[in-house]
Structures are given as structure tokens and as C-alpha cells.
Design a protein around this motif. Structure first.
Motif, PDB file in Angstrom:
ATOM      1  N   LYS A  27       0.847  -1.197   0.000  1.00  0.00           N
ATOM      2  CA  LYS A  27       0.000   0.000   0.000  1.00  0.00           C
ATOM      3  C   LYS A  27       0.885   1.250   0.000  1.00  0.00           C
ATOM      4  N   ALA A  28       1.935   1.210   0.827  1.00  0.00           N
ATOM      5  CA  ALA A  28       2.824   2.367   0.925  1.00  0.00           C
ATOM      6  C   ALA A  28       3.616   2.567  -0.361  1.00  0.00           C
ATOM      7  N   LEU A  29       3.916   1.466  -1.048  1.00  0.00           N
ATOM      8  CA  LEU A  29       4.752   1.558  -2.247  1.00  0.00           C
ATOM      9  C   LEU A  29       3.934   1.706  -3.522  1.00  0.00           C
ATOM     10  N   GLU A  30       2.614   1.781  -3.378  1.00  0.00           N
ATOM     11  CA  GLU A  30       1.730   1.735  -4.540  1.00  0.00           C
ATOM     12  C   GLU A  30       2.184   2.643  -5.682  1.00  0.00           C
ATOM     13  N   GLU A  31       2.494   3.890  -5.341  1.00  0.00           N
ATOM     14  CA  GLU A  31       2.915   4.870  -6.345  1.00  0.00           C
ATOM     15  C   GLU A  31       4.172   4.441  -7.077  1.00  0.00           C
ATOM     16  N   LYS A  32       5.086   3.775  -6.344  1.00  0.00           N
ATOM     17  CA  LYS A  32       6.384   3.443  -6.922  1.00  0.00           C
ATOM     18  C   LYS A  32       6.317   2.203  -7.800  1.00  0.00           C
ATOM     19  N   ILE A  33       5.352   1.308  -7.498  1.00  0.00           N
ATOM     20  CA  ILE A  33       5.319   0.039  -8.225  1.00  0.00           C
ATOM     21  C   ILE A  33       4.749   0.217  -9.629  1.00  0.00           C
ATOM     22  N   VAL A  34       3.927   1.250  -9.788  1.00  0.00           N
ATOM     23  CA  VAL A  34       3.335   1.505 -11.109  1.00  0.00           C
ATOM     24  C   VAL A  34       4.432   1.718 -12.136  1.00  0.00           C
TER      25      VAL A  34
ATOM     26  N   LYS B 116      12.644  -9.378 -25.867  1.00  0.00           N
ATOM     27  CA  LYS B 116      13.425  -8.580 -26.816  1.00  0.00           C
ATOM     28  C   LYS B 116      12.701  -8.414 -28.151  1.00  0.00           C
ATOM     29  N   PRO B 117      12.270  -9.498 -28.829  1.00  0.00           N
ATOM     30  CA  PRO B 117      11.600  -9.277 -30.116  1.00  0.00           C
ATOM     31  C   PRO B 117      10.204  -8.666 -30.009  1.00  0.00           C
ATOM     32  N   THR B 118       9.483  -8.892 -28.905  1.00  0.00           N
ATOM     33  CA  THR B 118       8.117  -8.360 -28.860  1.00  0.00           C
ATOM     34  C   THR B 118       8.072  -6.967 -28.234  1.00  0.00           C
ATOM     35  N   TRP B 119       8.612  -6.816 -27.022  1.00  0.00           N
ATOM     36  CA  TRP B 119       8.525  -5.512 -26.358  1.00  0.00           C
ATOM     37  C   TRP B 119       9.633  -4.554 -26.791  1.00  0.00           C
ATOM     38  N   GLY B 120      10.794  -5.138 -27.170  1.00  0.00           N
ATOM     39  CA  GLY B 120      11.939  -4.293 -27.504  1.00  0.00           C
ATOM     40  C   GLY B 120      12.961  -4.216 -26.383  1.00  0.00           C
ATOM     41  N   THR B 121      12.824  -5.070 -25.365  1.00  0.00           N
ATOM     42  CA  THR B 121      13.797  -5.057 -24.278  1.00  0.00           C
ATOM     43  C   THR B 121      13.853  -6.428 -23.618  1.00  0.00           C
ATOM     44  N   TYR B 122      15.035  -6.791 -23.093  1.00  0.00           N
ATOM     45  CA  TYR B 122      15.158  -8.062 -22.376  1.00  0.00           C
ATOM     46  C   TYR B 122      14.498  -7.999 -21.011  1.00  0.00           C
ATOM     47  N   TRP B 123      14.620  -6.845 -20.373  1.00  0.00           N
ATOM     48  CA  TRP B 123      14.183  -6.767 -18.979  1.00  0.00           C
ATOM     49  C   TRP B 123      13.669  -5.382 -18.653  1.00  0.00           C
ATOM     50  N   VAL B 124      12.593  -5.288 -17.897  1.00  0.00           N
ATOM     51  CA  VAL B 124      12.172  -4.019 -17.293  1.00  0.00           C
ATOM     52  C   VAL B 124      11.816  -4.316 -15.844  1.00  0.00           C
ATOM     53  N   TRP B 125      11.813  -3.275 -15.015  1.00  0.00           N
ATOM     54  CA  TRP B 125      11.495  -3.486 -13.600  1.00  0.00           C
ATOM     55  C   TRP B 125      10.021  -3.217 -13.376  1.00  0.00           C
ATOM     56  N   ASP B 126       9.160  -3.949 -14.057  1.00  0.00           N
ATOM     57  CA  ASP B 126       7.734  -3.782 -13.758  1.00  0.00           C
ATOM     58  C   ASP B 126       7.323  -4.807 -12.699  1.00  0.00           C
ATOM     59  N   ALA B 127       6.078  -4.698 -12.218  1.00  0.00           N
ATOM     60  CA  ALA B 127       5.682  -5.469 -11.041  1.00  0.00           C
ATOM     61  C   ALA B 127       5.759  -6.975 -11.293  1.00  0.00           C
ATOM     62  N   ARG B 128       5.316  -7.455 -12.481  1.00  0.00           N
ATOM     63  CA  ARG B 128       5.310  -8.875 -12.742  1.00  0.00           C
ATOM     64  C   ARG B 128       6.732  -9.433 -12.811  1.00  0.00           C
ATOM     65  N   LEU B 129       7.593  -8.775 -13.562  1.00  0.00           N
ATOM     66  CA  LEU B 129       8.945  -9.295 -13.745  1.00  0.00           C
ATOM     67  C   LEU B 129       9.728  -9.250 -12.436  1.00  0.00           C
ATOM     68  N   THR B 130       9.555  -8.152 -11.693  1.00  0.00           N
ATOM     69  CA  THR B 130      10.289  -8.022 -10.438  1.00  0.00           C
ATOM     70  C   THR B 130       9.823  -9.052  -9.411  1.00  0.00           C
ATOM     71  N   SER B 131       8.488  -9.233  -9.293  1.00  0.00           N
ATOM     72  CA  SER B 131       8.004 -10.198  -8.297  1.00  0.00           C
ATOM     73  C   SER B 131       8.449 -11.613  -8.673  1.00  0.00           C
ATOM     74  N   PHE B 132       8.564 -11.889  -9.968  1.00  0.00           N
ATOM     75  CA  PHE B 132       9.008 -13.220 -10.378  1.00  0.00           C
ATOM     76  C   PHE B 132      10.494 -13.417 -10.080  1.00  0.00           C
ATOM     77  N   LEU B 133      11.274 -12.342 -10.236  1.00  0.00           N
ATOM     78  CA  LEU B 133      12.694 -12.426  -9.879  1.00  0.00           C
ATOM     79  C   LEU B 133      12.846 -12.670  -8.377  1.00  0.00           C
TER      80      LEU B 133
END
Lengths: 139, 243
Positions: A27-34, B116-133
Motif C-alpha cells: 500500500k505504501a509503495l503503490e505509487e512506486k510500483i506503477v 526482446k523481439p516483442t517488447w523491444g527489451t530483455y528486462w524491465v522493472w515492472d511489477a510482474r517481472l520483479t516479483s518473479f525475480l
């Protein structure tokens, strides 16, 4: 009460404690996770114009235009409510096209009009089908 | 039901049941993956927007599913171990960890090669990729604990409790694409509104997932068999010493 139930209750309390802690952290990190902001959020948010941000949305139909050198491209990102114009110099991913999802990383000018992208990523949807099926659906 | 559990909580009795299952799932894994690969690489159609690249999905998605399933299995086994204290559950949980590491690693690598071929990058720090790491790191942590304290009862409880703590990550991984904006697309199979993958592509996807599931059972039972036999051998040696 048997030992088994004592242990079970202990585990339930233990688990709920952790779940609660995780909930508050997220909840606290909500803004950052987006990962990106939509064009509408860009317009209402206080934005640091010196820092890199990401915007995401769909590429507006018939909005892509190339400069004469063919390297500089400008297009409009929309969330069907608001639009932001994006300028970019570089190679676009293969899936980049009109009506497709896109995420651009870069800086926005001070009056929130033009976004200068340093990186453009394609975002595709969750539908998978052979080309023939797609043709039938879109006809 | 519980009585039934008690019967098979005896590791040696469990082995009598496990060895035939191990053999069957080994053969089943080989054939399901073999047929699955034929479908995935030759018979299934290309995607309307990703073209042939979509075939990476048949490795990536089943690996990701299996790493989540493996963690779920470790989680449940740890709960059963902590409540009933059957050592068999602890053995099952511990021996699943290396398999989980392999599945998670394979999902991460195939995902990067697909990105890489679909998005244009190997890795980004989005919620799904980070939580899986993070799931990958949790698996590595469990492996470290399991190997460091292999013969201590305190180590066993540390392992079981920490695997429960790591369980919080499973719902985060699953719902990360719905809760936050991510570059990763939302779920295609388990979602409201039904499956959004065409039938010709579902066949290789499910075949590969089933194949990896049999493979998991097979590797798990081989490791458990080794573990139990090793323990009884040590016990036998110790009893010789004492006499």
C-alpha cells in the motif's frame, strides 16, 4: 485442545501477521510500483520535469509521422480520454503500430504537451490467435 | 483421511507406493513433452501479431506455471509438516526446491528472450517481472537454508517457516498485472471473460504444461527416493557402530 490445533492456530496467526505486513508495505509503495502513467495521470500529477518518467497507452490511429530523415518519429499516445504527443529518435520495436499498446520512457516538457522519449517499448495484449482467425474477427 | 496419511507418513512404506508412480511419470513426461514439442514447433499456427516468436510461449508459460505450482507445493508441505510433524512432508518440500529453481530460471530466461523481439527489451522493472525475480531469490534462499542446516531439527523449522513467509509472493505474482500498470500483458488463461488464446495454441500449451508436471513428479520422486534410502543407510551404519 490438542497440539495439532494449537499449531494450526499459531500458523494462522503467523500467516495473517505476515499478510497484513505485506499489505501495508505494498500500500505504501503503490505509487512506486506503477510502471507507467497514463496521459490522464500526466495531466493531473505533479511531475518532476528533470527526471525520466514513463507514459503508456495506445498509439492513436493516424497519428504516426516521420521526419524526412526517417529516424525521428512523432506519434500520439492516448488512453481514450487524453492525449500526449511523443517525439522519439531511434529504432521502434516490431510490434509498434497504430492502435497497439506502447510504453515510452523519457522527459516531458514544462507545459506537459510534448514528451521526449529516449526509449519506446511495445506492449501487446493478452490475445493469441492465428492470422486467419484475426482476419475473420476483424472482417 | 488422516489415518490414511499416517499410513504413508512412514517413509519406507511411502517408497513402495512412490517407485511405480515415479516410473510411470518418467515415461509420461517423455512422451507428453515429445508430442507437445511437435505441436509447439511444427503443427501450431503463428500468431497474428507476433508471428513465429509466439512459440517461445510454449516454454515460457508452462515453466512459469510450474514454478508457481512448485512453490505452492512447498508451501502446503511445510504447513502439513508444521502441523502434523511428519518428516515425509519435510522431505517432499526440501526436495522440490532445486526443481523450482530450474523452472523459475527457465521462465526468466525464456521471458527475456521473448521480451526482446516483442517488447523491444530483455528486462524491465515492472511489477510482474520483479516479483518473479523475487520468487527466484526466495527459491535460492530456501536452497541455501536446506543445504546449510541439513541435519538439524532447528534448521528444519527455519526452512518450513521461511517457506511460509515466501508464500506471500504467489498472489502478488498472479495479480501484479491487474493491480498495477505493467509492461507484461494481463493473464490469458485464468481470467474473467474466459480464455483469450485460440484452441490451436492451447493444445501445445497444455501438453507442455502437463509434460513439465510429470517431469516435476518424476524428478521429485527420484530425489525423495535417494533421500530416504540415504537416511536409512546412515541409520543402518550407525546401528552397526553401536553394536
Amino acid at each position: 485442545m490438542s497440539y495439532k490445533f494449537k499449531r494450526l492456530y499459531f500458523l494462522i496467526i503467523f500467516g495473517s501477521g505476515i499478510a497484513l505486513a505485506i499489505f501495508f508495505i505494498l500500500k505504501a509503495l503503490e505509487e512506486k510500483i506503477v510502471f507507467f502513467y497514463s496521459p490522464s495521470e500526466i495531466l493531473v500529477k505533479e511531475i518532476d520535469h528533470t527526471r525520466l518518467i514513463r507514459i503508456g497507452g495506445l498509439v492513436l490511429d493516424e497519428s504516426i509521422s516521420y521526419e524526412k530523415d526517417g529516424l525521428v518519429v512523432s506519434f500520439t499516445v492516448t488512453d481514450n480520454k487524453n492525449n500526449v504527443q511523443v517525439n522519439y529518435k531511434g529504432i521502434l520495436p516490431d510490434l509498434f503500430r497504430e492502435g497497439q499498446g506502447v510504453v515510452a520512457e523519457g522527459k516531458i516538457d514544462t507545459d506537459n504537451k510534448i514528451f521526449y522519449a529516449e526509449k519506446v517499448l511495445a506492449k501487446h495484449d493478452e490475445n493469441y490467435m492465428p492470422p486467419e482467425v484475426k482476419k475473420i474477427i476483424s472482417d | 483421511m488422516i489415518k490414511y496419511f499416517h499410513k504413508f507418513a512412514n517413509p519406507v512404506r511411502f517408497l513402495k507406493l512412490a517407485i511405480p508412480i515415479k516410473k510411470i511419470s518418467g515415461i509420461a513426461a517423455f512422451f507428453t513433452i515429445f508430442i507437445g514439442l511437435i505441436f509447439a514447433l511444427l503443427l501450431s499456427p503463428p500468431d497474428y501479431q507476433q508471428k513465429e516468436t509466439v512459440r517461445i510461449m510454449y516454454i515460457h508459460v508452462p515453466s512459469a506455471w510450474m514454478s508457481l505450482m512448485t512453490y505452492g507445493f512447498i508451501f502446503l508441505s511445510s504447513v502439513f509438516f508444521l502441523i502434523w510433524r511428519f518428516p515425509l512432508f519435510l522431505i517432499l518440500a526440501k526436495e522440490s526446491v532445486p526443481i523450482g529453481i530450474i523452472f523459475t530460471f527457465s521462465a526468466l530466461i525464456s521471458g527475456a528472450l521473448w521480451g526482446k523481439p516483442t517488447w523491444g527489451t530483455y528486462w524491465v522493472w515492472d511489477a510482474r517481472l520483479t516479483s518473479f525475480l523475487i520468487l527466484f531469490f526466495i527459491f535460492l534462499g530456501l536452497k541455501l537454508i536446506k543445504d546449510t542446516f541439513s541435519n538439524s531439527s532447528k534448521g528444519n523449522y527455519t526452512f518450513a517457516y521461511l517457506s511460509l513467509v515466501g508464500g506471500f509472493n504467489l498472489p502478488i505474482i498472479k495479480f501484479s498485472v491487474d493491480w498495477w500498470n505493467t509492461l507484461h500483458q494481463p493473464a490469458s488463461i485464468i481470467r474473467t471473460g474466459g480464455i483469450s488464446v485460440s484452441n490451436e495454441m492451447l493444445a501445445p500449451l497444455f501438453l507442455m504444461a502437463l509434460g513439465l508436471f510429470f517431469l516435476f513428479i518424476y524428478i521429485l520422486l527420484v530425489s525423495v527416493e535417494i533421500n530416504i534410502k540415504e537416511k536409512s543407510l546412515i541409520n543402518f551404519r550407525d546401528s552397526l557402530k553401536n553394536n
